[in-house]
Each structure stands twice: as structure tokens, then as C-alpha cells.
Scaffold this active site. Sequence first.
Site, short mmCIF file in Angstrom:
data_model
loop_
_atom_site.label_atom_id
_atom_site.label_comp_id
_atom_site.label_asym_id
_atom_site.label_seq_id
_atom_site.Cartn_x
_atom_site.Cartn_y
_atom_site.Cartn_z
N GLN A 89 -17.26 20.05 -31.58
CA GLN A 89 -17.21 19.98 -30.13
C GLN A 89 -15.76 19.99 -29.65
OE1 GLN A 89 -19.43 16.68 -28.56
NE2 GLN A 89 -18.53 16.85 -26.53
N HIS A 266 -24.74 9.93 -26.63
CA HIS A 266 -24.22 11.06 -27.40
C HIS A 266 -25.38 11.73 -28.14
CE1 HIS A 266 -21.09 13.29 -29.44
NE2 HIS A 266 -21.50 12.89 -30.63
N TRP A 300 -19.29 15.84 -33.25
CA TRP A 300 -17.84 15.70 -33.38
C TRP A 300 -17.37 16.05 -34.79
CZ3 TRP A 300 -17.41 10.21 -30.76
CH2 TRP A 300 -17.61 10.36 -29.38
#
Length: 656
Positions: A89, A266, A300
Amino acid sequence: MLDEKGRRTLYRLTMFSSVTPFEGQQYAALRKQCQQNGSLFEDPLFPAEDRSLFFQGNRIGKVTWKRPKELCADPHLFVNGISAHDLQQGQLGNCWFVAACSSLASREALWHKVIPDWKDQEWDKDKPETYAGIFHFRFWRFGEWVDVVIDDRLPTTNGHLIYCHSNDSNEFWSALVEKAYAKIYGCYEALDGGNTADALVDFTGGVSEPLDLLEGRYNQDEEARNQLFERVFKVHNRGGLISCSIRATSQADMEARLDCGLVKGHAYAVTDVHKVRLGHGLLAFFKSEKLTMIRMRNPWGEKEWNGPWSDSSEEWQRVSKSEREKLGVTVRDDGEFWMTFEDFTKHFTDLILCRLINTSYLSIHKTWEEDVKFGSWVRHDDPLRNRSGGCINNKATYLQNPQYVFDVKKPEDEVLICLQQKDKRSRLKEGKGENFAMGFDIQRVELNRIYRMHKPQQKMCSSVYINSRSVFLRKDLKEGRYVIIPTTFDPGLQGDFLLRVFTDVPSECKELTLDEPPQTCWTGLCGYPQLVTQVHVMKAVGLEAQDSDRSSDPYVIISCEGEKVRSPVHKDTLSPEFDVKAIFYRKKPKERIHVQIYNKNVLSDSFMGQVILTADVSDLQKDHTLHLQSKGSRQTGDLPGMIGVSIITSNVLTNI
């Protein structure tokens, strides 16, 4: 003209083969034109300018658009294939999109659809003249696959990609897919904050089911947790995509890291669901002790779960080396990790199951029958023409919404229903990016209803009402006829929607458009209805046994003016709960309505009794408990048994 089966077949073919070019841009023609001109494609509809990045103004600073060839010497779509680890990301709050891409990467058949003819799109260093700086990707949007063309200019700062990128500096599929997706929504910033369920549907054409793990109490209820795991396991094994998250309760909670290593607010991609065999060697095989496990990935590419069964935890010593290799257990901070399903339900709050609904008759798995209807909420001053009545709270206008009738033809069937509105995210630049709060109700109606409802009936269930792009409901329904009423929460709102209904056998779903029987050229000769009557046969008691085992298999027939409505058969009972309705538009008000009970036999059904109803407007008593009588008899109660009937009659045809 195609019959209903032909239309369903055509939809299946369209669903998987027909593709609509986005904004009319034809990839093959544009690529050929660039090759002939010896130029690289520059997309006029999504230019390398700030307006393709932002709708609220530049918040990054100077952005330089570069082609992959300017970022590395040997660019590729894929380096060593495609995997969830290819995605990192960037400077955009679109973990929802990246998590969906991570799930997509694990499904070859699906990413082949999103990234068509990828080998032809790949850079060919032996034929550099064929490269035209143009790519295309496909997404499922509001009932159709859309082909999106982009150029390969990507936004960078200091020579690095700003947004989604791969671990390999010369791999660009994720950045290019993200750009195509941003183009659909108008700009990159429009992807900041979103719903993973929407992206999963866009990648698959499937149906997303959101599950609230707190509401389901799966952490406390072991049986419910085991049932949920089997559902998740089945969706994964049948090619579906899955995502999960931990709900943030405040803005300060967003992307806050917990002590266990997980991040709130998230989106995580579920990359595997497995029953892991514990133990070593033959003992493990014969003992057959298994642990339900789920694997996730943080978009991530770092920050993992650090509890039991995390990458380097000692629990993995309970699993053989061959089993660990099969599961792909690695000890590195790559964002991917395993958890037990029990720990998963303890920490995560939301789960999204995106089912790939199988409609192929050639499959070994369950085949669903799909009905697809496009509709609109349209405001009108005339109550009979208004189709924007709001939710059931708005009693005066609720039934003015669109109505769709469908049949459940099995004794009981699992029904999946998905309501989708046209996504408004692409209109964020216009300040009109908010979706409507919407949902739908399902009401059980008369078995022969073909005209619109004007009076609420038996409400079976409701979806949630939410300002999401899609609303989903899964429900077991008994045999009968039902009406779906899709609504916006507030009345008077206008917009388009897509309704998808999945059943085990064809449901013959169709919109109810007429309020009453139409007047035709034959009306003068045959007459026009003067009354409308609803007959609700509730139950019978004390019936006489007809079969050798001193029981019966009764059903009821309701008839009026030559029209008959028959209920399902009720097995082995003398007190059947019929709960069946019929509606009649009556041209001859003096003709009576017959309610007859029969016993189902192999050769010939046997008569068990009847009641005869006048059902006129003067009958103010709605509910009746009547004794059965024989055919031709005027004496009530000359046969054993009683029947409960509810009757409503009106001389206004739009009252029921």
C-alpha cells in the site's frame, strides 16, 4: 423471442463473455493506432495531471508522472508470477482495495479475468516496437464487465511510485490495476477510504456477504464458530474471496496497532483457510487431530499478529515439517500470518465472504439459478406512479416502491438476495459521492398474486439498511410466493438499482408493474372485476384419517370463477397449518368461493371436506372458524373437522 430459460442462458453468456468498453475506448483500436504512429499512448480521459489524482486539492506536493521504462531498465507486469506479496500500500488510505487485490492474486482464474490477455500486454524486450504504453483491465460494474483502458504513466515523487507498488521495483501489475480502478472512480483520491466488499465484487461479479462477528457471538459459542468456519472453508475452497477487519470505534482508533500486532480499522486479505493436522509421522495420520486455521495478509506488507501460531511461535513445533511446507509457513515480516479460527473470532469483528455464485449446469458443485433485474426509484406526484416511497417507517408511501415477485418451489430453499445501487464514488468531485441508505423487505403473499401489493402482508425478513453500495441477505424460505420491496430509507430519493436473486430452482422473478387487471377490448364483453377478495386459509383441525396408518396428507384448493389455487401437501397430519393465501378479482360478486381439502394419494386424491364463502363487502368479520361439509350438502358440519379462514373483500381493486 427468447423464453425465460433462454434469457437466463443469455445472461450467463453475457456475464462471462460480453465486455463493455469504458467511456467507449476500444483497447485494440487504440493500441494499433499507437503502433502505426510509433507513439506511446496518452489517455485524454485520465491525463497525467493533478485532476486525475485529487478532487480536494494537491496534498502531496510536486508529482512527476513517469512510465515504467523511466523507473527501471527492465519493466514487467509480473516478476516470478503473481502473488499477494506483490502488493504494498502506498500514500493512500485504500487498504480495502489492496486487501481485495491480495485476495485476487491468489485466484488465477479470477485475475485472468481482471487482467485479460496478460501475456500479450507484457513487455517484450525482443520486440520493443510493439510496446505502445497502453494497458487494459476489467471490472464488474453494475451487472456488466467493463474494459478500462489506461496509459502507463504513473505518479511518482523522488523517483518512487506514490501509490500501490510491488516489492520488486520492476513489477507493475498492481500499480497499473490501481490506476485503472482510480480511473473508474474519477481520481486516485476517490479510493481513499472504501469498502473491501465492493472491490471483491468488482473483481469477481460475485456476491459479498458481510458478517458481524460480535453480533454472531462466535467467540463464545463453539458450535456457531464451527459452523462459521465450515462456511468460510467452503467459500474459500470454491474460489471465493474473503476479507476481514477489526472495527475502529473512533477516528483516533483508525490504524491503531494493538499489543497483539493487529491493526484496527484496517482491511486484511484472507489468503488461506485450512484444517491443519497436528503431530508428526504416522501417529499424526492415525490420530487425525486437526486445528481450524486461517491465514491473513496485512496490505502494508508488515506488522503481523504476534500471538499463538504467529510466524516464529513454538506452536508450529506441533506440526510436521512436511505440513508446514505445504502450508507455506515462513518466518519473515512480510505481512502474512496464521491464526487459529478461535483466536480469529476473538480479535476480528468483521468478515466479508465474497461468493462466486456458480450458475453452470456442468459443475460438480451446487448450481444456483440467478434472476437479475434492473430497476429505478423514481419520484412522482401520483401515488400509483410513484416508485420512491422510502422504508416501511413511511406507512403511507412504503408500498409505492418497486415490487418484485418470486417463487420458492421446494418445501424449503436457501435464497440469496443482493441489492446494489449505482456507485456514487465517481461523483465525489461533484460533491455527490454519498450512497443512499437502502435495503429491502421480503413479504409472503398470495400464491396467485400477479398485481402490485397495496396492503402489507406477512413480513418474512428484512435486510439491514445502510448507505453501502450493496446489501445482502441469505434466508431459508418455505415453499410459496414472495415479494421483494427494495427501498431507500428516506422517501423521494431517485436512483438506479440492480437486484439479484439466487435460488436452487428457477424462481421466475419478475417486477409487478400493474396495480389491477387492465381494461382491454374484451372488457365490455367479458366484464371487468367489481370486487377483490383475499382468502387466507390458516389451518384445519380434527380431520378424518384417510390412510391406513390413521393419518392423512392433506392439501387445500381455493377456487373462484374458474381460477384455482392449490397449497403444498402437508405430510402425515390431521391438523395441517396451511397458511396459504389466494387473491381473486371477481367479475361475478354473487358467485361463491370454495375452499376444499383433499388427501394426497398415489392413484386418486380423496375429498375430505369443504366450506363455501360468500365473501362480500358486507362481511365485516375477517376471521372465520367453519365446520367442514360434503359436496352438494347445505348442512355445515356433516363431515369431521374445522377450518380457519380469514377473508378481506373490497370494491376498490387497489385496496389489497
